[in-house]
Design an enzyme around this catalytic site. Structure first.
Site, short mmCIF file in Angstrom:
data_model
loop_
_atom_site.label_atom_id
_atom_site.label_comp_id
_atom_site.label_asym_id
_atom_site.label_seq_id
_atom_site.Cartn_x
_atom_site.Cartn_y
_atom_site.Cartn_z
N ASN A 1 59.17 68.52 67.08
CA ASN A 1 59.37 67.19 67.65
C ASN A 1 60.79 66.78 67.31
OD1 ASN A 1 59.36 64.53 68.39
ND2 ASN A 1 57.56 63.96 67.17
N ARG B 1 57.28 68.72 71.62
CA ARG B 1 56.89 67.41 72.13
C ARG B 1 58.00 66.89 73.04
NH1 ARG B 1 57.20 61.56 69.57
NH2 ARG B 1 55.95 60.50 71.12
N HIS C 1 51.73 58.31 74.52
CA HIS C 1 50.72 58.70 73.51
C HIS C 1 49.63 59.58 74.13
CE1 HIS C 1 51.48 54.67 71.15
NE2 HIS C 1 52.31 55.61 70.74
N ASN D 1 52.47 52.41 64.61
CA ASN D 1 53.64 51.56 64.84
C ASN D 1 53.70 51.19 66.31
OD1 ASN D 1 54.92 51.24 62.28
ND2 ASN D 1 55.40 53.43 62.36
N ARG E 1 57.35 45.89 68.78
CA ARG E 1 57.45 45.74 70.24
C ARG E 1 56.48 44.67 70.73
NH1 ARG E 1 56.42 51.85 71.76
NH2 ARG E 1 56.75 52.46 69.61
N ASP F 1 54.54 46.13 58.97
CA ASP F 1 53.55 47.04 58.38
C ASP F 1 52.27 46.25 58.09
OD1 ASP F 1 52.00 48.61 56.44
OD2 ASP F 1 53.74 49.95 56.50
N ILE G 1 46.92 52.29 61.83
CA ILE G 1 46.12 51.08 61.68
C ILE G 1 44.67 51.36 62.09
CG2 ILE G 1 45.80 48.71 62.47
CD1 ILE G 1 48.83 48.54 62.92
N GLU H 1 42.89 53.99 61.97
CA GLU H 1 42.13 54.81 61.02
C GLU H 1 41.90 54.09 59.69
OE1 GLU H 1 44.40 58.48 60.70
OE2 GLU H 1 44.50 58.58 62.88
N GLU I 1 48.65 64.85 66.11
CA GLU I 1 49.46 65.18 67.26
C GLU I 1 49.97 66.62 67.20
OE1 GLU I 1 52.51 62.67 70.06
OE2 GLU I 1 52.61 62.39 67.90
#
Ligand code: ADP
Length: 402
Positions: free
Chosen positions: A7, A95, A184, A215, A245, A286, A335, A337, A388
């Site tokens: 990646n 990726r 995603h 995030n 965002r 966070d 978040i 999980e 991923e």
């Protein structure tokens, strides 16, 4: 077969070497600060096992080529390394963020594929060039190894036009490719596949709502195993409230900010991507910090949590309407999980629609796939940790094995 997953970012390369016989991670690493005075190469060998070994090397890394060479040197190091030489690598999976309308699935990289990824740079001006840097270097260093591009957008290419078209002048689509693409995709496909296994049904018969909250945040309506709608749009800014965002805003806010605050388009773009979302609402992006602040009585932190989870709930409702029948609701990513409160608040009030979670099951950080709905919930609710790299490695293996 051993597969290397890459990646490549503008100043970093994340890599993972997996043994696909047992889907075991042999090494997981990061090359950081490429092009800066002091770079860092950090690698975990046999991560998350008793044999785990961490190696950190601080050295200048001039460019992606040098970064990749340093990583390979470490993987094949006579003392610390995990493979004898690079010929043990059977395939490389890359990726790639934006495949535009050109790629509906992972694809073996050829000259034509490189040209198509290049042609999609206007749609992802920050990501695609950095992804291409990694691909070019890897193809140059390993000319005999098959290389596969796995696109963030590919899973969503199954969206029907009524879901991907914006209500804008049609020529913007035909001339400039302005439409919704979604992102995603690798994660949504991975958790959808794992959910089908948990439910004991073929993926092609599953209607799911997959909820990726990290995030970056996005939600996908999966009908009979394929994406039919997703919350991120032409760029990864639309939809849910994210770390920094904004997600959905009235598009007229752009004009308002320009006219009333004299902000340029670049300023507005920067604010919506980097200074908005949870961070804009309460100064923290966070979720762990937000919970700490709420415990201290911070009202804006509480508001940020409420705005995010309310938006999640609105999208869940919308996708229930899109799908009609829902076989499972699935949370994933940092978040999704780890945060019982976000899960509970996002589903609060959906009991009448058949969604009930078991508070005791929900009240934990989830490391393995887990069903958290109560026995009388009509719709199963699950938490599936996303992975991923494994997803990219699986897709790469499937392509090279034909
Ligand atoms: P990315 O989208 O960058 O891949 P992740 O999926 O790793 O991000 O998610 C990162 C986010 O997950 C962090 O910003 C944090 O808000 C959240 N997170 C991680 N651990 C926890 C936790 N224990 N409780 C709540 N949120 C967490």
């Amino acid at each position: 077969m051993k597969i290397l997953v890459i990646n490549s970012g503008s100043s970093s390369i994340k890599f993972q070497l997996l043994d696909m016989e047992e889907e075991r991670v042999l090494a997981s690493g990061l090359v950081e600060r490429i092009g800066e005075a002091s770079g860092l190469l950090a690698t975990k060998f046999n991560p998350d096992t008793e044999q785990q070994q961490v190696v950190k090397l601080e050295q200048q890394i001039a460019d992606h080529r040098q970064g990749m060479l340093a990583a390979i040197a470490l993987l094949t190091d006579a003392d610390q390394g995990i493979i004898k030489d690079a010929s043990e690598i059977g395939a490389i999976g890359h990726r790639v963020v934006h495949g535009g309308e050109d790629f509906h699935q992972p694809t073996v990289i050829s000259k034509e594929v490189l040209e198509a990824i290049t042609a999609n740079i206007p749609l992802a001006p920050l990501h695609n060039p950095a992804n291409l840097d990694g691909i070019t270097v890897a193809m140059d260093l390993f000319p005999a190894v098959p290389q596969v591009a796995v696109f963030d957008t590919a899973f969503h290419q199954s969206m029907p036009p009524h879901a991907y078209m914006y209500a804008l002048p049609h020529a913007y689509y035909t001339e400039d490719r302005v439409r919704r693409y979604g992102f995603h995709g690798t994660s949504h496909k991975f958790v959808a596949t794992e959910t089908a296994k948990m439910l004991g049904k073929p993926l092609g018969e599953c209607n799911l709502i997959t909820i990726h909250l990290g995030n970056g945040c996005s939600m996908t309506a999966v009908e009979n195993g394929v994406s039919v709608d997703t919350s991120l749009g032409m760029t990864p800014l639309e939809g849910l409230v994210m770390g920094t965002r904004s997600g959905d805003v009235d598009p007229a806010i752009h004009t308002f900010l320009h006219r009333n605050k004299g902000m340029s388009l670049d300023d507005i773009d920067e604010v919506l991507n980097k200074e908005s979302g949870l961070k804009g609402l309460c100064g923290m992006n966070d979720m762990r910090d937000i919970h700490d602040a709420i415990a201290q009585g911070d009202e804006r932190a509480k508001l940020a949590l409420e705005v995010q989870t309310y938006r999640n709930k609105k999208y869940i409702g919308a996708y229930m309407a899109v799908l009609g029948r829902v076989d499972g609701l699935v949370f994933t990513a940092g978040i999704g999980e780890n945060d019982p409160d976000v899960r509970a608040l996002s589903l609060k009030g959906l009991e009448a629609f058949g969604v009930k979670i078991d508070a005791r099951l929900n009240d934990q950080r989830v490391k393995e796939p887990l069903q958290i709905s109560s026995a009388d919930s009509t719709i199963p609710v699950l938490v599936i940790p996303t992975n991923e790299e494994l997803a990219i490695a699986r897709e790469t293996l499937a392509i090279v094995q034909g």
